[in-house]
Design an enzyme around this catalytic site. Structure first.
Site, PDB file in Angstrom:
ATOM      1  N   CYS A  64       0.836  -1.206   0.000  1.00  0.00           N
ATOM      2  CA  CYS A  64       0.000   0.000   0.000  1.00  0.00           C
ATOM      3  C   CYS A  64       0.875   1.263   0.000  1.00  0.00           C
ATOM      4  O   CYS A  64       1.852   1.347   0.734  1.00  0.00           O
ATOM      5  CB  CYS A  64      -0.915  -0.013   1.228  1.00  0.00           C
ATOM      6  SG  CYS A  64      -2.046   1.397   1.256  1.00  0.00           S
ATOM      7  N   CYS A  68       0.334   4.946   6.975  1.00  0.00           N
ATOM      8  CA  CYS A  68      -0.310   4.728   8.281  1.00  0.00           C
ATOM      9  C   CYS A  68       0.697   4.019   9.206  1.00  0.00           C
ATOM     10  O   CYS A  68       1.114   2.888   8.920  1.00  0.00           O
ATOM     11  CB  CYS A  68      -1.565   3.874   8.118  1.00  0.00           C
ATOM     12  SG  CYS A  68      -2.619   4.463   6.765  1.00  0.00           S
ATOM     13  N   CYS A  71       0.405   0.298  10.300  1.00  0.00           N
ATOM     14  CA  CYS A  71      -0.048  -0.742   9.371  1.00  0.00           C
ATOM     15  C   CYS A  71       1.065  -1.575   8.738  1.00  0.00           C
ATOM     16  O   CYS A  71       1.956  -1.049   8.063  1.00  0.00           O
ATOM     17  CB  CYS A  71      -0.896  -0.112   8.267  1.00  0.00           C
ATOM     18  SG  CYS A  71      -1.641  -1.387   7.226  1.00  0.00           S
ATOM     19  N   CYS A 108     -16.311  -9.504   5.656  1.00  0.00           N
ATOM     20  CA  CYS A 108     -15.710  -8.203   5.340  1.00  0.00           C
ATOM     21  C   CYS A 108     -14.421  -8.391   4.538  1.00  0.00           C
ATOM     22  O   CYS A 108     -13.493  -9.068   4.989  1.00  0.00           O
ATOM     23  CB  CYS A 108     -15.431  -7.443   6.630  1.00  0.00           C
ATOM     24  SG  CYS A 108     -14.675  -5.825   6.325  1.00  0.00           S
ATOM     25  N   CYS A 140     -19.498  -6.723   3.625  1.00  0.00           N
ATOM     26  CA  CYS A 140     -18.833  -5.464   3.980  1.00  0.00           C
ATOM     27  C   CYS A 140     -17.521  -5.377   3.210  1.00  0.00           C
ATOM     28  O   CYS A 140     -16.920  -6.404   2.893  1.00  0.00           O
ATOM     29  CB  CYS A 140     -18.568  -5.467   5.489  1.00  0.00           C
ATOM     30  SG  CYS A 140     -17.629  -4.038   6.069  1.00  0.00           S
ATOM     31  N   CYS A 200     -19.553   1.692   8.946  1.00  0.00           N
ATOM     32  CA  CYS A 200     -18.736   1.074  10.000  1.00  0.00           C
ATOM     33  C   CYS A 200     -17.496   1.943  10.164  1.00  0.00           C
ATOM     34  O   CYS A 200     -16.681   2.038   9.246  1.00  0.00           O
ATOM     35  CB  CYS A 200     -18.360  -0.348   9.573  1.00  0.00           C
ATOM     36  SG  CYS A 200     -17.175  -1.137  10.675  1.00  0.00           S
ATOM     37  N   ARG A 272     -17.787  -3.040  18.133  1.00  0.00           N
ATOM     38  CA  ARG A 272     -17.023  -4.262  17.851  1.00  0.00           C
ATOM     39  C   ARG A 272     -15.697  -4.295  18.601  1.00  0.00           C
ATOM     40  O   ARG A 272     -14.861  -3.398  18.454  1.00  0.00           O
ATOM     41  CB  ARG A 272     -16.769  -4.379  16.338  1.00  0.00           C
ATOM     42  CG  ARG A 272     -16.113  -5.709  15.938  1.00  0.00           C
ATOM     43  CD  ARG A 272     -16.145  -5.936  14.435  1.00  0.00           C
ATOM     44  NE  ARG A 272     -17.492  -5.810  13.943  1.00  0.00           N
ATOM     45  CZ  ARG A 272     -17.872  -4.937  13.005  1.00  0.00           C
ATOM     46  NH1 ARG A 272     -16.992  -4.170  12.424  1.00  0.00           N
ATOM     47  NH2 ARG A 272     -19.131  -4.867  12.625  1.00  0.00           N
TER      48      ARG A 272
HETATM   49  N1  SAM Z   1      -6.741   0.380   3.144  1.00  0.00           N
HETATM   50  C1  SAM Z   1      -8.017   0.559   3.690  1.00  0.00           C
HETATM   51  C2  SAM Z   1      -8.073   1.669   4.707  1.00  0.00           C
HETATM   52  O1  SAM Z   1      -7.048   2.036   5.264  1.00  0.00           O
HETATM   53  O2  SAM Z   1      -9.177   2.144   4.965  1.00  0.00           O
HETATM   54  C3  SAM Z   1      -8.630  -0.689   4.304  1.00  0.00           C
HETATM   55  C4  SAM Z   1      -7.760  -1.639   5.101  1.00  0.00           C
HETATM   56  S1  SAM Z   1      -7.056  -0.990   6.607  1.00  0.00           S
HETATM   57  C5  SAM Z   1      -5.909  -2.264   7.026  1.00  0.00           C
HETATM   58  C6  SAM Z   1      -8.398  -1.105   7.775  1.00  0.00           C
HETATM   59  C7  SAM Z   1      -8.159  -0.698   9.192  1.00  0.00           C
HETATM   60  O3  SAM Z   1      -7.406  -1.696   9.879  1.00  0.00           O
HETATM   61  C8  SAM Z   1      -7.368   0.557   9.475  1.00  0.00           C
HETATM   62  O4  SAM Z   1      -8.128   1.723   9.310  1.00  0.00           O
HETATM   63  C9  SAM Z   1      -7.007   0.372  10.933  1.00  0.00           C
HETATM   64  O5  SAM Z   1      -8.004   0.912  11.770  1.00  0.00           O
HETATM   65  C10 SAM Z   1      -6.957  -1.159  11.096  1.00  0.00           C
HETATM   66  N2  SAM Z   1      -5.574  -1.608  11.358  1.00  0.00           N
HETATM   67  C11 SAM Z   1      -4.575  -1.735  10.471  1.00  0.00           C
HETATM   68  N3  SAM Z   1      -3.439  -2.159  11.052  1.00  0.00           N
HETATM   69  C12 SAM Z   1      -3.723  -2.300  12.377  1.00  0.00           C
HETATM   70  C13 SAM Z   1      -2.942  -2.692  13.507  1.00  0.00           C
HETATM   71  N4  SAM Z   1      -1.655  -2.994  13.411  1.00  0.00           N
HETATM   72  N5  SAM Z   1      -3.551  -2.745  14.707  1.00  0.00           N
HETATM   73  C14 SAM Z   1      -4.876  -2.427  14.820  1.00  0.00           C
HETATM   74  N6  SAM Z   1      -5.654  -2.048  13.785  1.00  0.00           N
HETATM   75  C15 SAM Z   1      -5.088  -1.972  12.584  1.00  0.00           C
HETATM   76  C1  DTB Z   2     -11.176  -2.816  11.787  1.00  0.00           C
HETATM   77  O1  DTB Z   2     -11.556  -1.826  12.459  1.00  0.00           O
HETATM   78  N1  DTB Z   2     -10.274  -3.708  12.191  1.00  0.00           N
HETATM   79  C2  DTB Z   2     -10.030  -4.686  11.151  1.00  0.00           C
HETATM   80  C3  DTB Z   2     -11.057  -4.270  10.055  1.00  0.00           C
HETATM   81  N2  DTB Z   2     -11.627  -3.083  10.572  1.00  0.00           N
HETATM   82  C4  DTB Z   2     -10.632  -4.134   8.662  1.00  0.00           C
HETATM   83  C5  DTB Z   2      -8.609  -4.735  10.737  1.00  0.00           C
HETATM   84  C6  DTB Z   2      -7.652  -5.024  11.861  1.00  0.00           C
HETATM   85  C7  DTB Z   2      -6.300  -5.214  11.266  1.00  0.00           C
HETATM   86  C8  DTB Z   2      -5.278  -5.628  12.283  1.00  0.00           C
HETATM   87  C9  DTB Z   2      -3.939  -5.789  11.651  1.00  0.00           C
HETATM   88  C10 DTB Z   2      -3.874  -6.855  10.612  1.00  0.00           C
HETATM   89  O2  DTB Z   2      -4.337  -7.994  10.840  1.00  0.00           O
HETATM   90  O3  DTB Z   2      -3.270  -6.595   9.548  1.00  0.00           O
HETATM   91 FE1  SF4 Z   3      -2.862   1.185   3.368  1.00  0.00          FE
HETATM   92 FE2  SF4 Z   3      -2.755   0.014   5.730  1.00  0.00          FE
HETATM   93 FE3  SF4 Z   3      -3.182   2.616   5.562  1.00  0.00          FE
HETATM   94 FE4  SF4 Z   3      -5.125   0.905   4.750  1.00  0.00          FE
HETATM   95  S1  SF4 Z   3      -4.343   1.158   6.821  1.00  0.00           S
HETATM   96  S2  SF4 Z   3      -4.404   2.749   3.709  1.00  0.00           S
HETATM   97  S3  SF4 Z   3      -3.826  -0.762   3.964  1.00  0.00           S
HETATM   98  S4  SF4 Z   3      -1.312   1.529   4.926  1.00  0.00           S
END
Ligand code: SAM
Ligand code: DTB
Ligand code: SF4
Length: 345
Positions: A64, A68, A71, A108, A140, A200, A272
């Site tokens: 990506c 973030c 992430c 989802c 979702c 959501c 959730r």
């Molecule tokens: N790329 C899209 C976005 O950012 O909206 C969708 C996927 S993104 C991985 C969805 C959500 O996962 C993020 O907004 C964040 O709240 C959650 N997330 C990602 N990495 C995480 C982590 N290490 N711990 C907890 N939540 C995480």
């Molecule tokens: C949300 O609030 N938590 C989920 C879902 N929406 C997409 C994602 C959590 C991701 C945790 C880190 C991972 O497994 O990559």
């Molecule tokens: Fe990309 Fe992760 Fe940010 Fe979603 S949360 S936009 S997958 S870097």
């Protein structure tokens, strides 16, 4: 002895005019009072024996362009996540069917995209949405930013809900993400709402934010024109290679404060208990349910990190006498019903 909580009618109507101070007073109230009050509100609006079970699937993983800080899928961080192009429709539908068989009512699909582009991959995602819809599950997606016409296409394909998290307060957002703004996030949520898709949206705690930032995020969510139908509360999963790899894990009491406050100020929402369950005992998860959580992610993986898995969750449900919530229960905020049809393929 009376409680020293500020007075608040637990049977209150839905409110979108919460002040940050009011929310702060709830969040900072003595924790047992807070749980008691949230449990009371929970029982007025929901069946406390029911917990929604959602399964997540990463349909496009890693690579990506965003930054973030939490992430593992951001291309710029060196994590162990393997990049994978968009999955085929057939394999996604097989995964959805397995999820349904193991008791999930919502499926989802997540993509490591900054935003949706009008290309072949989006057409494939629309096919995935049609397929999961036809299975009788709440479908979702979480695909990043959306335009209004993309939201409409997803709705027309049978999308039930869209996940797009605010993640933290507006003030702290810039410390976590620089490649898009808080307003970008709010704009996508507006497009989702406008298209009549269930919203959501929630966030993450444990990223170094203050309690005031947590209250700020809840304030933004609770003062949207309509409350989100689902509010995920994630504990940061610190992943090696990300800037937040060394963050200390949050305690269960912090999760409880977030969940209980969300429950009180957005009484009809599904709250959730999201990332972070793998580190929690049965007793800790029970406290979160008591505080008003009524939804979880099931399966042995979230998107890229571990989750408790079906056997552990079956045991959890048995121990706590809770049962999975069926699909398509009216989860409107009471302000505007999300009209939803199952679309025959
Ligand atoms: N790329 C899209 C976005 O950012 O909206 C969708 C996927 S993104 C991985 C969805 C959500 O996962 C993020 O907004 C964040 O709240 C959650 N997330 C990602 N990495 C995480 C982590 N290490 N711990 C907890 N939540 C995480
Ligand atoms: C949300 O609030 N938590 C989920 C879902 N929406 C997409 C994602 C959590 C991701 C945790 C880190 C991972 O497994 O990559
Ligand atoms: Fe990309 Fe992760 Fe940010 Fe979603 S949360 S936009 S997958 S870097």
């Amino acid at each position: 002895m009376t409680s020293n909580l500020p007075t608040l009618d637990v049977a209150q109507e839905l409110r979108n005019d919460w002040t940050r101070d009011e929310i702060g007073a709830i969040y900072n109230s003595p924790v047992l009072d807070l749980i008691y009050r949230a449990a009371t509100v929970h029982r007025q609006h929901h069946d406390p024996q029911e917990v929604q079970v959602c399964t997540l699937l990463s349909v496009k993983t890693g690579g990506c362009p965003e930054d973030c800080a939490y992430c593992p899928q951001a291309a710029r961080y060196h994590t162990n996540v393997k990049v994978h192009k968009l999955l085929e429709v057939g394999e996604v539908l097989e995964a959805a069917s397995r999820a349904k068989a193991s008791g999930s009512s919502r499926f989802c699909m997540g993509a490591a995209w900054r935003e949706v582009r009008d290309n072949k991959d989006f057409d494939k995602v629309l096919d995935m949405v049609r397929g999961v819809n036809a299975m009788g599950m709440e479908v979702c997606c979480t695909l990043g930013m959306l335009t209004d016409s993309q939201a409409q296409k997803l709705k027309d394909a049978g999308l039930y809900a869209y996940n797009h998290n605010l993640d933290t307060s507006e003030e702290y957002y810039g410390d976590i993400i620089s490649t898009r703004t808080y307003d970008d996030r709010l704009e996508t949520l507006g497009h989702v709402r406008q298209a009549g898709i269930s919203v959501c949206s929630g966030g993450i705690i444990g990223m170094g934010e203050s309690h005031n930032d947590r209250v700020g995020m809840l304030h933004t969510l609770a003062t949207l024109p309509e409350h989100p139908e689902s509010v995920p509360v994630n504990a940061l999963v610190p992943v090696e290679g990300t800037p937040l790899e060394d963050q200390e894990r949050v305690s269960v009491w912090e999760m409880v404060r977030m969940i209980a406050t969300a429950r009180i100020i957005m009484p009809k929402a599904m709250v959730r208990l999201s990332a972070g369950r793998v580190r929690m005992s049965t007793e800790e998860q029970a406290l979160c349910f008591l505080a008003g959580a009524n939804s979880i992610f099931a399966g042995d993986k979230l998107l890229t990190t571990p989750n408790p898995g079906d056997d552990a969750d079956q045991q959890l449900f048995q121990t706590l006498n809770i049962r999975p919530r069926e699909a398509f229960k009216n989860e409107s905020t009471g302000q505007a019903a999300v009209k939803f049809e199952q679309i025959p393929l």
